[in-house]
Design an enzyme around this catalytic site. Structure first.
Site, mmCIF file in Angstrom:
data_model
loop_
_atom_site.group_PDB
_atom_site.id
_atom_site.type_symbol
_atom_site.label_atom_id
_atom_site.label_comp_id
_atom_site.label_asym_id
_atom_site.label_seq_id
_atom_site.Cartn_x
_atom_site.Cartn_y
_atom_site.Cartn_z
ATOM 1 C CG HIS A 39 -1.938 -0.945 0.892
ATOM 2 N ND1 HIS A 39 -1.649 -1.982 1.416
ATOM 3 C CD2 HIS A 39 -3.827 -1.173 0.836
ATOM 4 C CE1 HIS A 39 -2.755 -2.828 0.895
ATOM 5 N NE2 HIS A 39 -3.515 -2.260 0.892
ATOM 6 N NE ARG A 47 -6.242 -6.774 -1.593
ATOM 7 C CZ ARG A 47 -6.960 -5.402 -1.617
ATOM 8 N NH1 ARG A 47 -8.045 -5.823 -0.638
ATOM 9 N NH2 ARG A 47 -5.551 -4.573 -1.689
ATOM 10 C CD GLU A 77 -12.561 -3.871 0.772
ATOM 11 O OE1 GLU A 77 -12.276 -2.912 0.976
ATOM 12 O OE2 GLU A 77 -13.416 -4.454 -0.205
ATOM 13 C CG ASP A 112 -12.259 0.570 0.865
ATOM 14 O OD1 ASP A 112 -12.235 1.111 0.489
ATOM 15 O OD2 ASP A 112 -11.218 -0.441 1.494
ATOM 16 N NE ARG A 158 -4.840 -2.450 13.493
ATOM 17 C CZ ARG A 158 -3.289 -1.560 14.345
ATOM 18 N NH1 ARG A 158 -2.428 -2.358 13.987
ATOM 19 N NH2 ARG A 158 -3.705 -0.598 15.373
ATOM 20 N NE ARG A 214 -6.713 1.478 -5.480
ATOM 21 C CZ ARG A 214 -6.814 0.331 -5.360
ATOM 22 N NH1 ARG A 214 -7.451 -0.193 -4.583
ATOM 23 N NH2 ARG A 214 -6.786 -0.593 -5.923
#
Length: 880
Positions: A124, A381, A505, A545, A583, A717
């Protein structure tokens, strides 16, 4: 060890010397004058005024501005090093020994025998620093550690001067956007430098503490190379690269350890007994060197080394850095390597008893048990919408179902169950599929190939983003079936070595999770599938999210209640629950103390098994050195033991507390949604008052900032959403809605009791307090001035400011403090120390953004904005 302030003064002096040497006394004097003025502004009774400081900043030339920003950014990075060193002195309760103080040790040992504790590294994009900068920071931290260990101070200072001189001359901004392979390599540097040497030592210490052997329950994972949700750059090739690079990394480590072990074990059979097993292993090793003829351990290790080297080449195509001296056959799996290491260990024990216990051989054995030949388990994913489209195309081309997506959910489930009940495949090698379907099938085939080469541990989980129904999970089973990773046994029972795991989410998805899992377990074939893998099922919950969707308090509450409801669902189904917590670093994305967060999990939701994502800048701050990694991994383990074996998360008045907080959450949700999604013009305010557009130019990640080309907040995002608010010092995702909900609750006395007795609310308020302390409405108002529409600016910023004041008042009232962070003096001091270095960067960022958006095409203006983003992020630390 020196305290962090002493270290910081020392490092700051060396940085000043580096600036003087590189760019002259005049530049240093200008930077130092502004630094002293900034410190004076924040000093109680200081004579310097904010306006005078701003004048000094405005008088800088563009070139001096860039140098100034670099200087203040590096000072913040050096402050982080000093702070991290202080943080390594762990609180007693965050160690396993401290956790066991009030717990039966036999119960703890039994729990850990079946435990899984897994930090999962992700890509991320919240790490704004280049790897080159991170490497210099690590070298500086290492030099300070050497000083603490007794190294010559003069030698240490010379090394520090070299490292800081290079750091000052290192370009802070990336010239090109990083690609997935870069992200893989960065993660591997942490796995190699921190996890590989640290985990075996931790396990050895814990076995000594508990007085019995323990299995390898602490195992890292990664998403990098397998997470393609919204990232078109993740392909079958990147998945293969990630897997092969990890394998090469871990096997090169084994080869280095075997070489060192061979140097150590120069034991002659003329002076020590030799077991038959050791003699056989030595004779089979192929080492005919006359000088080692009487050294069975070395001859055996020669053969083991050669087999590992052959395995490295067979699995990855790479040659070892130090070639083997004899030919050998590759190991079929890591268990075979462990068997040979056990021969060495047993022979040493037979001769020397416990003398060699806990040494290099034991650490290598533990490493092989933990990391195998794959190093870290990689998750797959993908978004449920993608799966739906791919399955629809496969069914249509095969002539099974013309329009799968037009069916209602029950209809889709019926089709999927029917297809999973037989062995026929859908994909036709001669058919032409869309680019999306062809890409997904290629990734699945790469996963099947990895399983064939490395075994099932290489990929264990397939995470389904946006899970909203059972069909989303069955679609993954169907796709896995196409490549042989889901199959029917001879008895017709389904089996799969990869677990399809839902990711819930949004607030709506979290509320629906119990119903979805109840339905999933209700199908007999799924019940058989789950029981066939030991009765375990993972569920992932998303913090980022859910926060963007419903705000901080409602996100935390939905996650808490969702976990409790899932505990009940799994208990009734006879299935063990394994929660995977998605997290981030910032409070608005689930950040804060992992130790406190795990301890505050609802009763019954941990059970010795937990996975947690580690993202962006958090990876370096928690695992940047072996010492940091040891402290954080032990804290995660201690918290897991405490959460699993104590009932501290369940006060007697819990039912009443839950009812009360449901009201608080509902009020917070209305306030947050009312501003973010229902206030006209809010989207325009957000995009003007924060550097969201400029952040997109930072080149800090391989995936786009939005899932689609839409500019709606819903499609943005969570990471850039949180990151941009942090830069503007508003930090809205971490607190908005909490002020209204907490200050207007019907029973303030009840809330105060809840805050004092209920770990869930205590941790929630602690993180809320931290983010409020890092925000600054004075600075925020200056960012708001970037909004061209004065009426819109006033209307929305007034709402934000008023809610921030209510949130601060609520925290102070509920915690009984007179100022934020009164009960956390170390954190308060850290923030106060950083403010003189962050706020000037905020001021310069605002002015540079104003010029840039006004049409100034000087590339130095754009670079200045990006440098200030780096600097503010470094100062705030958990900003993304």
């Amino acid at each position: 060890m020196a305290d962090d302030r002493e270290d910081l003064r020392y490092l700051g002096r060396l940085l000043g010397d580096a600036i003087r040497q590189a760019d002259g006394v005049a530049l240093y004097d200008r930077i130092e004058a502004i630094r002293q003025a900034a410190v004076a502004v924040h000093r109680d009774g200081g004579e310097e005024t904010p306006r005078a400081l701003e004048t000094r900043l405005d008088d800088l030339s563009i070139d001096d501005t860039l140098a100034f920003v670099r200087g203040f950014t590096l000072f913040s990075l050096l402050a982080n090093i000093a702070e991290d060193r202080l943080g390594r002195a762990a609180r007693p309760e965050t160690t396993l020994a401290g956790a066991l103080a009030g717990i039966d040790r036999a119960a703890a040992a039994e729990l850990l025998t079946g435990a899984l504790i897994a930090p999962v590294l992700t890509a991320h994009p919240t790490e704004v620093r280049r790897k080159s900068v991170i490497d210099r920071e690590a070298a500086i931290a290492h030099a300070l550690a050497e000083r603490d260990a007794g190294a010559d101070p003069a030698d240490v200072e010379a090394d520090l001067r070299r490292q800081i001189a290079v750091l000052w001359r290192t370009r802070p901004l990336r010239a090109q956007r990083i690609v997935v392979q870069d992200e893989v390599d960065t993660a591997l540097s942490y796995l190699r430098g921190s996890f590989l040497p640290t985990i075996p030592r931790l396990h050895a210490a814990w076995e000594k503490l508990l007085g019995q052997p323990l299995p390898s329950f602490l195992k890292p994972g990664t998403w990098i190379g397998g997470d393609r949700d919204g990232n078109p750059n993740v392909t079958a090739d990147t998945l293969r690269y990630a897997i092969d690079s990890a394998a090469a990394t871990v096997m090169q480590f084994y080869l280095e350890e075997l070489h060192a072990l061979g140097a150590l074990l120069a034991i002659s059979e003329t002076l020590a007994p030799v077991t038959p097993e050791l003699r056989a292993l030595a004779d089979a090793g192929g080492d005919a060197a006359i000088q080692r003829a009487d050294e069975p351990y070395r001859r055996a290790i020669t053969g083991i080394y050669a087999r590992v080297a052959a395995t490295l080449t067979a699995l990855t195509g790479q040659a070892p850095a130090r070639p083997a001296t004899v030919p050998a056959v590759a190991y079929p799996d890591s268990a075979a390597l462990l068997a040979d290491l056990a021969v060495l260990r047993d022979a040493l024990a037979a001769d020397l008893g416990d003398t060699m216990k806990g040494g290099r051989l034991d650490r290598l054995t533990r490493a092989v048990e933990t990391f195998g030949f794959h190093l870290a388990t990689i998750d797959l994913r993908q978004n449920a919408d993608v799966h739906g489209r791919v399955v629809a195309e496969l069914l249509a081309v095969a002539g099974v179902e013309a329009d799968y997506l037009a069916l209602d959910r029950d209809g889709r489930v019926a089709v999927l169950r029917r297809e999973l009940a037989h062995r026929r495949l859908l994909a036709n090698p001669y058919a032409a599929y869309s680019e999306e379907t062809a890409k997904e099938l290629a990734i699945l085939r790469a996963a099947a190939d990895a399983h064939a080469r490395f075994g099932p541990e290489v990929i264990r989980a397939y995470i389904v983003s946006k899970t909203s129904g059972v069909d989303n999970l069955l679609e993954v089973h169907l796709l896995l079936k196409e490549v042989g990773l889901f199959a029917l046994g001879a008895d017709g029972a389904p089996a799969s070595e990869i677990m399809a795991g839902p990711l819930f989410e949004t607030i709506e998805d979290l509320e629906a999770a119990p119903e979805v899992m109840t339905a999933y377990f209700g199908y007999p074939e799924i019940a058989a599938l789950v029981q066939g893998r030991g009765g375990l099922q993972e569920v992932m919950v998303g913090y980022s999210d859910s926060n963007k969707d419903g705000g901080y308090l409602t996100s935390n509450w939905s996650l808490h209640e969702g976990a409790l409801a899932l505990v009940d669902v799994f208990r009734r189904a006879g299935v063990r629950l394994q929660l995977f917590h998605g997290r981030g670093g910032a409070v608005g994305r689930g950040g804060g103390s992992a130790f406190e967060a795990i301890r505050a999990q609802p009763a019954g939701s941990v059970g010795g098994r937990i996975r947690i994502t580690e993202q962006g800048e958090v990876i370096a701050s928690k695992y940047g050195t072996p010492g940091l990694a040891a402290a954080n991994l032990e804290a995660m383990t201690a918290a897991t033991v405490l959460a699993s074996l104590t009932d501290s998360a369940a006060p007697a008045a819990l039912p009443a507390y839950r009812d009360a907080f449901a009201e608080v959450s509902a009020a917070a949700f209305r306030a947050y949604r009312g501003l973010v999604y229902e206030t006209p013009g809010f989207k325009d305010f957000f995009r003007a008052a924060t550097p969201i557009a400029e952040i997109a130019e930072l080149k800090i990640g391989s995936r786009p900032a939005s899932r689609t080309k839409s500019d709606r907040i819903e499609d943005l995002r969570a990471i850039p959403w949180v990151f941009s608010w942090a830069q503007a010092r508003i930090m809205l995702p971490g607190w908005f809605g909490s002020g209204t909900a907490l200050t207007r609750f019907r029973d303030p006395g009840l809330l105060k009791a809840m805050a004092a007795e209920w770990p869930f609310l205590g941790v929630t308020l602690s993180n809320l307090e931290m983010v409020l302390a890092k925000s600054d409405m004075g600075v925020a108002e200056r960012y708001a001035a970037l909004v061209p529409d004065a009426a819109l600016r006033t209307r929305i910023f007034t709402a934000i400011h008023d809610e921030w004041r209510r949130a601060c008042d609520a925290v102070l009232t509920l915690t009984g403090q007179t100022a934020l962070l009164d009960r956390q003096p170390q954190l308060a001091r850290s923030i106060k120390l950083r403010l003189p270095y962050i706020e000037p960067l905020n001021h310069l960022q605002i002015e540079l953004i104003r010029r840039y958006r006004g049409g100034d095409t000087d590339p130095r203006v754009r670079d200045g904005i990006l440098l200030t983003i780096n600097g503010v992020a470094a100062g705030l630390r958990n900003s993304g």
